[in-house]
Structure formats: structure tokens, C-alpha cells
Design a protein around this motif. Structure first.
Motif, PDB file in Angstrom:
ATOM      1  N   ASN A 285     -31.627 -69.436  14.347  1.00  0.00           N
ATOM      2  CA  ASN A 285     -30.351 -68.700  14.388  1.00  0.00           C
ATOM      3  C   ASN A 285     -29.333 -69.413  15.293  1.00  0.00           C
ATOM      4  OD1 ASN A 285     -31.490 -66.559  12.796  1.00  0.00           O
ATOM      5  ND2 ASN A 285     -32.595 -65.978  14.662  1.00  0.00           N
ATOM      6  N   TYR A 286     -29.823 -69.949  16.398  1.00  0.00           N
ATOM      7  CA  TYR A 286     -28.927 -70.679  17.316  1.00  0.00           C
ATOM      8  C   TYR A 286     -28.506 -72.022  16.717  1.00  0.00           C
ATOM      9  CZ  TYR A 286     -29.806 -67.213  20.917  1.00  0.00           C
ATOM     10  OH  TYR A 286     -29.854 -66.042  21.608  1.00  0.00           O
ATOM     11  N   ALA A 287     -29.423 -72.621  15.988  1.00  0.00           N
ATOM     12  CA  ALA A 287     -29.125 -73.921  15.375  1.00  0.00           C
ATOM     13  C   ALA A 287     -27.983 -73.797  14.373  1.00  0.00           C
ATOM     14  CB  ALA A 287     -30.367 -74.473  14.701  1.00  0.00           C
ATOM     15  N   LYS A 288     -27.945 -72.631  13.686  1.00  0.00           N
ATOM     16  CA  LYS A 288     -26.901 -72.434  12.665  1.00  0.00           C
ATOM     17  C   LYS A 288     -25.497 -72.425  13.274  1.00  0.00           C
ATOM     18  CE  LYS A 288     -29.747 -69.970   9.366  1.00  0.00           C
ATOM     19  NZ  LYS A 288     -30.301 -68.673   9.042  1.00  0.00           N
ATOM     20  N   PHE A 289     -25.397 -72.035  14.539  1.00  0.00           N
ATOM     21  CA  PHE A 289     -24.089 -71.960  15.190  1.00  0.00           C
ATOM     22  C   PHE A 289     -23.371 -73.313  15.171  1.00  0.00           C
ATOM     23  CE2 PHE A 289     -21.504 -72.636  18.996  1.00  0.00           C
ATOM     24  CZ  PHE A 289     -20.548 -71.647  18.830  1.00  0.00           C
ATOM     25  N   PHE A 290     -24.172 -74.378  15.228  1.00  0.00           N
ATOM     26  CA  PHE A 290     -23.555 -75.702  15.337  1.00  0.00           C
ATOM     27  C   PHE A 290     -23.094 -76.261  13.988  1.00  0.00           C
ATOM     28  CE2 PHE A 290     -26.064 -75.104  19.146  1.00  0.00           C
ATOM     29  CZ  PHE A 290     -25.110 -75.393  20.098  1.00  0.00           C
ATOM     30  N   SER A 291     -23.163 -75.416  12.951  1.00  0.00           N
ATOM     31  CA  SER A 291     -22.535 -75.827  11.684  1.00  0.00           C
ATOM     32  C   SER A 291     -21.021 -75.707  11.856  1.00  0.00           C
ATOM     33  CB  SER A 291     -23.002 -74.901  10.544  1.00  0.00           C
ATOM     34  OG  SER A 291     -22.464 -73.620  10.747  1.00  0.00           O
ATOM     35  N   SER A 292     -20.281 -76.469  11.049  1.00  0.00           N
ATOM     36  CA  SER A 292     -18.817 -76.521  11.237  1.00  0.00           C
ATOM     37  C   SER A 292     -18.172 -75.143  11.082  1.00  0.00           C
ATOM     38  CB  SER A 292     -18.195 -77.514  10.253  1.00  0.00           C
ATOM     39  OG  SER A 292     -18.358 -77.026   8.947  1.00  0.00           O
ATOM     40  N   PHE A 293     -18.759 -74.302  10.202  1.00  0.00           N
ATOM     41  CA  PHE A 293     -18.157 -72.986   9.959  1.00  0.00           C
ATOM     42  C   PHE A 293     -18.138 -72.137  11.232  1.00  0.00           C
ATOM     43  CE2 PHE A 293     -18.829 -68.463   8.912  1.00  0.00           C
ATOM     44  CZ  PHE A 293     -17.600 -68.207   8.322  1.00  0.00           C
ATOM     45  N   TYR A 294     -19.319 -71.980  11.828  1.00  0.00           N
ATOM     46  CA  TYR A 294     -19.388 -71.113  13.014  1.00  0.00           C
ATOM     47  C   TYR A 294     -18.648 -71.722  14.207  1.00  0.00           C
ATOM     48  CZ  TYR A 294     -22.767 -68.467  10.369  1.00  0.00           C
ATOM     49  OH  TYR A 294     -23.364 -67.712   9.396  1.00  0.00           O
ATOM     50  N   TYR A 295     -18.735 -73.048  14.284  1.00  0.00           N
ATOM     51  CA  TYR A 295     -18.031 -73.723  15.375  1.00  0.00           C
ATOM     52  C   TYR A 295     -16.525 -73.473  15.252  1.00  0.00           C
ATOM     53  CZ  TYR A 295     -16.017 -77.571  18.020  1.00  0.00           C
ATOM     54  OH  TYR A 295     -15.268 -78.306  18.887  1.00  0.00           O
TER      55      TYR A 295
ATOM     56  N   GLY B  77     -26.694 -62.556  13.575  1.00  0.00           N
ATOM     57  CA  GLY B  77     -25.608 -61.824  14.245  1.00  0.00           C
ATOM     58  C   GLY B  77     -25.849 -61.751  15.735  1.00  0.00           C
ATOM     59  N   ALA B  78     -27.119 -61.470  16.120  1.00  0.00           N
ATOM     60  CA  ALA B  78     -27.454 -61.371  17.544  1.00  0.00           C
ATOM     61  C   ALA B  78     -27.287 -62.720  18.235  1.00  0.00           C
ATOM     62  CB  ALA B  78     -28.887 -60.876  17.701  1.00  0.00           C
ATOM     63  N   ALA B  79     -27.724 -63.791  17.573  1.00  0.00           N
ATOM     64  CA  ALA B  79     -27.605 -65.131  18.175  1.00  0.00           C
ATOM     65  C   ALA B  79     -26.141 -65.511  18.370  1.00  0.00           C
ATOM     66  CB  ALA B  79     -28.296 -66.160  17.276  1.00  0.00           C
ATOM     67  N   LEU B  80     -25.313 -65.210  17.376  1.00  0.00           N
ATOM     68  CA  LEU B  80     -23.879 -65.519  17.490  1.00  0.00           C
ATOM     69  C   LEU B  80     -23.248 -64.708  18.631  1.00  0.00           C
ATOM     70  CD1 LEU B  80     -22.850 -65.592  13.706  1.00  0.00           C
ATOM     71  CD2 LEU B  80     -23.136 -67.553  15.233  1.00  0.00           C
ATOM     72  N   ALA B  81     -23.695 -63.458  18.746  1.00  0.00           N
ATOM     73  CA  ALA B  81     -23.170 -62.600  19.820  1.00  0.00           C
ATOM     74  C   ALA B  81     -23.568 -63.156  21.192  1.00  0.00           C
ATOM     75  CB  ALA B  81     -23.675 -61.184  19.650  1.00  0.00           C
ATOM     76  N   VAL B  82     -24.815 -63.596  21.312  1.00  0.00           N
ATOM     77  CA  VAL B  82     -25.286 -64.155  22.597  1.00  0.00           C
ATOM     78  C   VAL B  82     -24.485 -65.404  22.944  1.00  0.00           C
ATOM     79  CG1 VAL B  82     -27.227 -65.296  23.745  1.00  0.00           C
ATOM     80  CG2 VAL B  82     -27.609 -63.193  22.438  1.00  0.00           C
ATOM     81  N   ILE B  83     -24.252 -66.260  21.939  1.00  0.00           N
ATOM     82  CA  ILE B  83     -23.483 -67.491  22.198  1.00  0.00           C
ATOM     83  C   ILE B  83     -22.064 -67.146  22.641  1.00  0.00           C
ATOM     84  CG2 ILE B  83     -22.435 -69.511  21.076  1.00  0.00           C
ATOM     85  CD1 ILE B  83     -25.055 -69.633  19.369  1.00  0.00           C
ATOM     86  N   MET B  84     -21.446 -66.181  21.959  1.00  0.00           N
ATOM     87  CA  MET B  84     -20.068 -65.792  22.332  1.00  0.00           C
ATOM     88  C   MET B  84     -20.030 -65.196  23.744  1.00  0.00           C
ATOM     89  SD  MET B  84     -18.050 -66.858  20.134  1.00  0.00           S
ATOM     90  CE  MET B  84     -16.523 -66.139  20.663  1.00  0.00           C
ATOM     91  N   LEU B  85     -21.117 -64.473  24.067  1.00  0.00           N
ATOM     92  CA  LEU B  85     -21.219 -63.890  25.414  1.00  0.00           C
ATOM     93  C   LEU B  85     -21.264 -64.998  26.464  1.00  0.00           C
ATOM     94  CD1 LEU B  85     -21.660 -61.021  26.708  1.00  0.00           C
ATOM     95  CD2 LEU B  85     -24.080 -61.626  26.811  1.00  0.00           C
ATOM     96  N   ILE B  86     -22.080 -66.042  26.180  1.00  0.00           N
ATOM     97  CA  ILE B  86     -22.206 -67.151  27.130  1.00  0.00           C
ATOM     98  C   ILE B  86     -20.874 -67.911  27.247  1.00  0.00           C
ATOM     99  CG2 ILE B  86     -23.326 -69.398  27.519  1.00  0.00           C
ATOM    100  CD1 ILE B  86     -25.844 -68.091  26.151  1.00  0.00           C
ATOM    101  N   VAL B  87     -20.238 -68.167  26.091  1.00  0.00           N
ATOM    102  CA  VAL B  87     -18.955 -68.891  26.100  1.00  0.00           C
ATOM    103  C   VAL B  87     -17.906 -68.095  26.878  1.00  0.00           C
ATOM    104  CG1 VAL B  87     -17.040 -69.694  24.640  1.00  0.00           C
ATOM    105  CG2 VAL B  87     -19.398 -70.147  23.956  1.00  0.00           C
ATOM    106  N   THR B  88     -17.851 -66.788  26.609  1.00  0.00           N
ATOM    107  CA  THR B  88     -16.878 -65.933  27.305  1.00  0.00           C
ATOM    108  C   THR B  88     -17.134 -65.945  28.808  1.00  0.00           C
ATOM    109  OG1 THR B  88     -16.885 -64.508  25.370  1.00  0.00           O
ATOM    110  CG2 THR B  88     -15.879 -63.626  27.356  1.00  0.00           C
ATOM    111  N   ALA B  89     -18.417 -65.829  29.180  1.00  0.00           N
ATOM    112  CA  ALA B  89     -18.754 -65.829  30.606  1.00  0.00           C
ATOM    113  C   ALA B  89     -18.336 -67.147  31.249  1.00  0.00           C
ATOM    114  CB  ALA B  89     -20.252 -65.596  30.780  1.00  0.00           C
ATOM    115  N   LEU B  90     -18.562 -68.250  30.528  1.00  0.00           N
ATOM    116  CA  LEU B  90     -18.186 -69.565  31.071  1.00  0.00           C
ATOM    117  C   LEU B  90     -16.667 -69.672  31.249  1.00  0.00           C
ATOM    118  CD1 LEU B  90     -20.579 -72.024  29.175  1.00  0.00           C
ATOM    119  CD2 LEU B  90     -20.505 -71.566  31.626  1.00  0.00           C
ATOM    120  N   VAL B  91     -15.917 -69.205  30.233  1.00  0.00           N
ATOM    121  CA  VAL B  91     -14.453 -69.252  30.303  1.00  0.00           C
ATOM    122  C   VAL B  91     -13.969 -68.441  31.510  1.00  0.00           C
ATOM    123  CG1 VAL B  91     -12.307 -68.517  29.174  1.00  0.00           C
ATOM    124  CG2 VAL B  91     -14.083 -69.656  27.847  1.00  0.00           C
ATOM    125  N   LEU B  92     -14.545 -67.251  31.684  1.00  0.00           N
ATOM    126  CA  LEU B  92     -14.147 -66.391  32.801  1.00  0.00           C
ATOM    127  C   LEU B  92     -14.500 -67.041  34.141  1.00  0.00           C
ATOM    128  CD1 LEU B  92     -15.150 -62.841  31.536  1.00  0.00           C
ATOM    129  CD2 LEU B  92     -12.872 -63.809  31.708  1.00  0.00           C
TER     130      LEU B  92
END
Lengths: 346, 280
Positions: B52-62, B253-268
Motif C-alpha cells: 500500500n505504501y509502495a503504491k504512493f510513489f506512483s506518479s498519480f498519488y505523488y 486508503g489508510a496508507a495514503l492517510a498515514v503518509i499525508m499525516l507524516i507529510v503534514t507533520a513535517l510541513v508543520l
């Protein structure tokens, strides 16, 4: 420096008339205190001079130039606010140098001037400190230095010491007086504290209900109040309603004897002011004003007394050791010298 | 009699339990599910896979995640840029009018996002909305609907954030020391520059804080992108919902949510650190 002329100045806020026909001339280098109770119009007058409010009528002239036609930011006014209004995002040096930076002075010039002003206010070496890290007195000094950095034509101060404790306030009064004398800048200082005004001003302007009650040097206001309000406002005063006749001066039914000194020849009923320190207390006699000593307080070197004379409280003060020997409840006679009684003209 | 210390401990314990139940447990469940295997018939199959995490690195999700961050940042900046001067203007009104605006702003917060979305759809529609009005006054000869579009979506996001930002900034704006602005004037600042010279810097910390708050809030908004945006404008929130509910792929969906959570936390985190470093 130039003379500031205020003539027939009026200002209203809706139906409320804050200033009514104010006319006042302030000499170059003079230190003026606007003194009065809350809502008397003193701050409004200051804000009109600063250009922070628009007037409704009258003129404000500085060296003959119409100040009301010049917007606030071009008037070259230095102002210290009641809240001090230091810029919280700037350090001490940047606060003081704010106006100079805005004028486009070089960094070296600004730094030199800031250092000079810091030296003048006794805060050498604190240019890089945050204003939030300063004590109350230091913040006052920074506000004064910032207002003076642009060599203003007029220096305005709006109750700047109202939040300070008594000791610091006394110290700052001495500092302000010293700086003002050194720079010779025309200064208008607003206060409701008559003691502060007496200590600072070359001339005090007493205001009430949007009008000037009296303007004059502190000792003149103290000794020769022109209205009953001024007589009661400046220091403690005893106001007697006396009737001057050819037979003598009457206080109710009591004849106090013929008017002498500067009051000789005065006729009719007048309000007369007599300062507590001018009143002499003696053991009760059969003539003169007789009363009962109701309160006696020793305040260090001074004794303050209250005497009930036919229902009117008379205040008397004396240095300890002079006129001692009275106790509360004693029947006493009060008197004053011929020139101690000031007949209030209005 | 309960001692003060025992009372404090009890309150802390209750707070901890509430936080655990409503925040930590759902988050932990989401993280656990993100490692499960997708099963369209039963939402997921218990396993431990990185697919699920690997799929994030496809161009669509990125692309979607970058677009989401861009939309949230732009929306946050625009809403704060519009709201701050408005709040300052409100704070200059009489007490009665200030109260009126505050009550109005509070009322706007009671409205459902769906209702707001429909209102904007009507306002931007070709038949009765703004395009028709512009045609009526002669500014647009061939009007067409303004939604769905990125601009319409952005307007919807700004509208949602406006009340929140206004109510956060209003207390400070109303209580601010006006004499600071007057002091700037007496020191020679032209009236037009007073805002930039002293007002804006005085609010800097609050503005950064509320912009970050808006960024996080807008990142999670679901209704406005779906109602007012085109599919190519959709944010990660919409995609996550689409995957988790539409495609019944809860682990993705859960993996994408976790990634967005991490990205948001990093941005903050980066924003907070940068702000602290820049503070005087």
C-alpha cells in the motif's frame, strides 16, 4: 523651535463638545502641563496638536504655520503615549532608530544617534535588547528617546508615568525635566496628577469641562487661583464664603475684624481661599473663629488637622514642633495673616 | 476528603483516557490497517505488507499529494490574506456593529458544508449566477458556468476558512494597542505604510499560527473539492475516500492517510522551526 499658538480651538465627538474655544500660546522651549480630571479635554487637546484627531474649529499655528493643514506624519511631533506604544517586534535600538530609518538615514548615522540617545537616557549598551525584557522605567526611557530621536518641534507626553510606582515616577520626573532642559524642546505634558504638574511645569494649564480654567506658573496657580475650581483642585484649600463690610469681615455672624493687607477696601460677599499652612491654631479665645479639633494626624515632619467650625471642615497643617499641644476634641481658635486670604475673583 | 494532588491525578487520567480513545486508538488502527492486504470482498485481509505504501510513489498519488499541499497552502494564504484586513476593519467599528459581524460569522459556521457548496454552485452557474449577472451588465457576452474549476474550489475553501480565521484573529485585533499605530504615525510613517510597518509585524506570530491551522484544516476538507472542483483538482482527502469507500480498498486508503499525516507533520515542524528561528 517655534512658538505654538492655539486659538479658539473646538472639538466635538457627536453631540459631546470635548473642547470649547481653547486659546493658548506656548513659548518656544516652554514646559507646559495640561492638568485636569478625567474627561476635561486635556488628552483631546494633545491629540489635536499631534494631528491624531481633526479639529472642528479654530487654529493651531506653529511658528505662524498652520499645523492643522499638515497630516500627523509630517508634523515632526515627538509623542510618548500612556501605554508607551513601543513596537514589540523591534529591539530597543530599532525602536529608537525607527523614525531615522524611515527618513532614509544611513545605518551609521542611525547607530550613532541611537547610541547618543541611549547614553542620554542612561541605557548604554542595551540597543540589541528586546523591549519585552526591559523594566518599566527602562521602557519609559526608550519611549522618550524614540520620541526625541527626530529632534521634534514639539514634544508631547500623554500621562506617561501613570502606571509607575511612586518612587519610579519621581525619578522619571527628574529625568524628563533634565532632558527637556538640556534639549530646550517645547513640551506639552498631560497629567491628572497635580503634584506631577507642580514638579515639572514652567506653566500649568488647568482644564475643566473642555475649557481652560486658568493657566500660569505653578506658584501663581497655588497662591492666586482665579476660580473656585482651581482653588479646590490645586492642593488642599479652605474656601470661606466671607462678607466684606466697612465694619469688618463677616463669617456668618462672626466678625473676623477689618480686612487688611491686599484685601483692604474689598467689599461684598466673596469666596476666599486660605491654605492650610497659613492657618494658625491657638487655644480658644472669646473672639475670632472658634471650632473643635476633630482629627489630628502626624505625617512625619508635618501634622495635619481638621477643625469643625460651624459645620465647615477647616484644614490646617503645621510642621511638627510648631503649634503642638492640641488634642482631638479641643476647642480652638483659628486665624490667618492679612495676606494669606486670597479673594477668588470668579 | 480528596486531596488536591489526587484531584489533579484523576483529571490527568481522564484526559489521557479520552485522548487515547478518541485519538490514539483510531490512529493506531489506521496504521495497523495500512499494512493489511487489500480484499475487495471484505475491505481487507489481515497481513503485513508494504504494498500500500509502495503504491504512493506512483506518479498519480505523488501528483495528487503535491496538488493537495499546493491547494491547502494557497487556500490558507488566501483566506488569511483576505480575512486579516477584514477583521481589522471590523475591530474599528462600534461595539454594536462588531457584535453584529461576530454573530454573523458564528452563524456562518453553523451552516453545513454541503449547503455552502450548493449555494456556490448556484452562484457560479450559467443560468442564474454570477455569469448571468456579468452578461446582464455587459461584461460577459457568452457566459458559461464557473464551476467546476480550481478557482471555484478555492473560493469554496476560502469561504469555509473565513469564519474560523476571523474568530481566531478577532480577539487580538479588538484588544490591540491602537497607540502603536498612532506612534508610528507621529514618527513619520505614512498612513498607507502603518499596516505593513507595525500592524502586520505585531500580528506575525498569530498570522503564521492561523495560516498553519488553516493549512491543516483545508487539507482535510472533502465536500468543496468534490462539489466545486474538477476530478483533476481533487485533493488527497477525496482520493483516500474514493479508495477506501468507493474501491473498498481500506488498506490503501489508510496508507495514503498515514503518509499525508507524516507529510503534514513535517510541513508543520519545518514551519514552526523556521518561525522560531526568525523570531527577534
Amino acid at each position: 523651535m517655534a512658538e505654538l499658538e492655539i486659538s479658539h480651538l473646538g472639538k466635538s465627538f457627536g453631540a459631546f463638545e470635548a473642547l470649547k474655544d481653547i486659546t493658548l500660546t506656548i513659548q518656544s522651549g516652554e514646559f507646559i502641563c495640561l492638568l485636569g480630571g478625567s474627561g476635561c479635554g486635556k488628552t483631546t487637546l494633545l491629540r489635536l496638536v499631534a494631528g491624531l484627531e481633526d479639529h472642528n474649529k479654530g487654529d493651531i499655528l506653529l511658528g505662524g504655520k498652520d499645523l492643522t493643514a499638515i497630516p500627523c506624519h509630517k508634523r515632526n511631533i515627538g509623542m510618548v503615549f500612556q501605554s508607551l506604544a513601543l513596537f514589540p517586534h523591534l529591539n530597543v535600538g530599532d525602536n529608537i532608530g525607527y523614525g531615522l530609518n524611515l527618513r532614509g538615514e544611513s545605518k551609521a548615522v542611525v547607530r550613532k544617534e541611537v547610541d547618543r540617545l541611549l547614553g542620554m537616557i542612561g541605557l548604554d549598551g542595551l540597543a540589541d535588547r528586546q523591549v519585552s525584557a526591559l523594566s518599566g522605567g527602562q521602557r519609559q526611557r526608550v519611549a522618550i528617546a524614540r520620541a526625541l530621536a527626530l529632534s521634534p518641534d514639539i514634544f508631547l507626553m500623554d500621562e506617561p508615568f501613570s502606571a509607575l510606582d511612586a518612587a519610579l515616577r519621581d525619578q522619571m520626573q527628574i529625568e524628563v525635566k533634565r532632558i527637556q532642559r538640556a534639549l530646550g524642546v517645547t513640551t506639552i505634558f498631560v497629567t491628572h496628577d497635580q503634584r506631577e504638574a507642580m514638579a515639572l511645569a514652567d506653566r500649568i494649564v488647568i482644564m475643566q469641562d473642555g475649557k481652560i480654567e486658568q493657566a500660569g506658573p505653578p506658584d501663581v496657580l497655588y497662591a492666586q487661583p482665579q476660580t473656585r475650581y482651581v482653588a479646590e483642585f490645586i492642593g488642599t484649600n479652605n474656601i470661606f464664603d466671607l462678607t466684606f463690610t466697612n465694619e469688618g469681615v463677616l463669617f456668618g455672624e462672626t466678625n473676623l475684624g477689618k480686612a487688611k493687607g491686599k484685601n483692604e477696601g474689598v467689599l461684598g460677599t466673596h469666596s476666599v481661599a486660605v491654605r492650610p499652612e497659613a492657618i494658625t491654631l491657638t487655644k480658644a479665645s472669646k473672639t475670632g473663629l472658634i471650632g473643635t479639633l476633630t482629627t489630628q494626624r502626624r505625617l512625619g515632619a508635618v501634622i495635619e488637622r481638621e477643625i469643625d467650625v460651624n459645620g465647615q471642615t477647616v484644614f490646617q497643617s503645621a510642621f511638627a514642633g510648631q503649634g503642638d499641644g492640641f488634642a482631638e476634641g479641643d476647642t480652638v481658635a483659628i486665624s490667618w495673616g492679612p495676606d494669606a486670604a486670597w479673594v477668588i475673583p470668579a | 476528603m480528596i486531596s488536591e494532588r489526587a484531584g489533579t491525578t484523576a483529571i490527568s487520567t481522564v484526559t489521557f483516557i479520552v485522548l487515547a480513545v478518541f485519538f490514539v486508538v483510531p490512529l493506531a488502527l489506521m496504521i495497523i490497517v495500512s499494512f493489511y492486504k487489500s480484499d475487495p470482498m471484505a475491505f481487507y485481509e489481515v497481513a503485513f505488507v508494504w504494498d500500500n505504501y509502495a503504491k504512493f510513489f506512483s506518479s498519480f498519488y505523488y501528483t495528487v499529494s503535491v496538488r493537495s499541499l499546493y491547494t491547502a497552502v494557497l487556500g490558507a494564504v488566501v483566506v488569511v490574506a483576505i480575512t486579516f484586513p477584514t477583521v481589522l476593519a471590523i475591530s474599528e467599528l462600534s461595539r454594536r456593529w462588531q457584535l453584529f459581524w461576530i454573530i454573523l460569522l458564528l452563524s456562518l459556521m453553523c451552516l453545513s458544508e454541503v449547503i455552502i457548496g450548493f449555494a456556490w454552485l448556484i452562484l457560479m452557474s450559467e443560468s442564474v449566477g454570477l455569469p448571468r449577472f456579468l452578461e446582464w451588465i455587459g461584461l460577459w457576452t457568452n457566459p458559461r458556468s464557473l464551476s467546476p474549476s480550481f478557482g471555484a474550489m478555492l473560493i469554496g475553501l476560502v469561504y469555509l476558512g473565513f469564519s474560523i480565521v476571523a474568530l481566531i484573529l478577532y480577539p487580538q485585533a479588538a484588544r490591540r494597542d491602537r497607540s502603536i499605530e498612532e506612534a508610528a504615525l507621529t514618527l513619520g510613517t505614512p498612513p498607507m505604510l502603518v499596516f505593513f510597518k507595525v500592524v502586520l509585524p505585531a500580528f506575525r506570530t498569530s498570522l503564521i499560527s492561523v495560516t498553519l491551522t488553516m493549512f491543516v484544516y483545508l487539507l482535510g476538507v472533502f465536500v468543496m473539492p468534490t462539489m466545486l472542483g474538477r476530478p483533476k483538482d481533487w485533493t488527497m482527502t477525496v482520493i483516500i475516500s474514493d479508495k477506501a469507500l468507493g474501491d473498498a480498498n481500506l488498506p490503501l486508503g489508510a496508507a495514503l492517510a498515514v503518509i499525508m499525516l507524516i507529510v503534514t507533520a513535517l510541513v508543520l515542524l519545518v514551519s514552526v522551526l523556521a518561525t522560531r528561528r526568525a523570531e527577534p
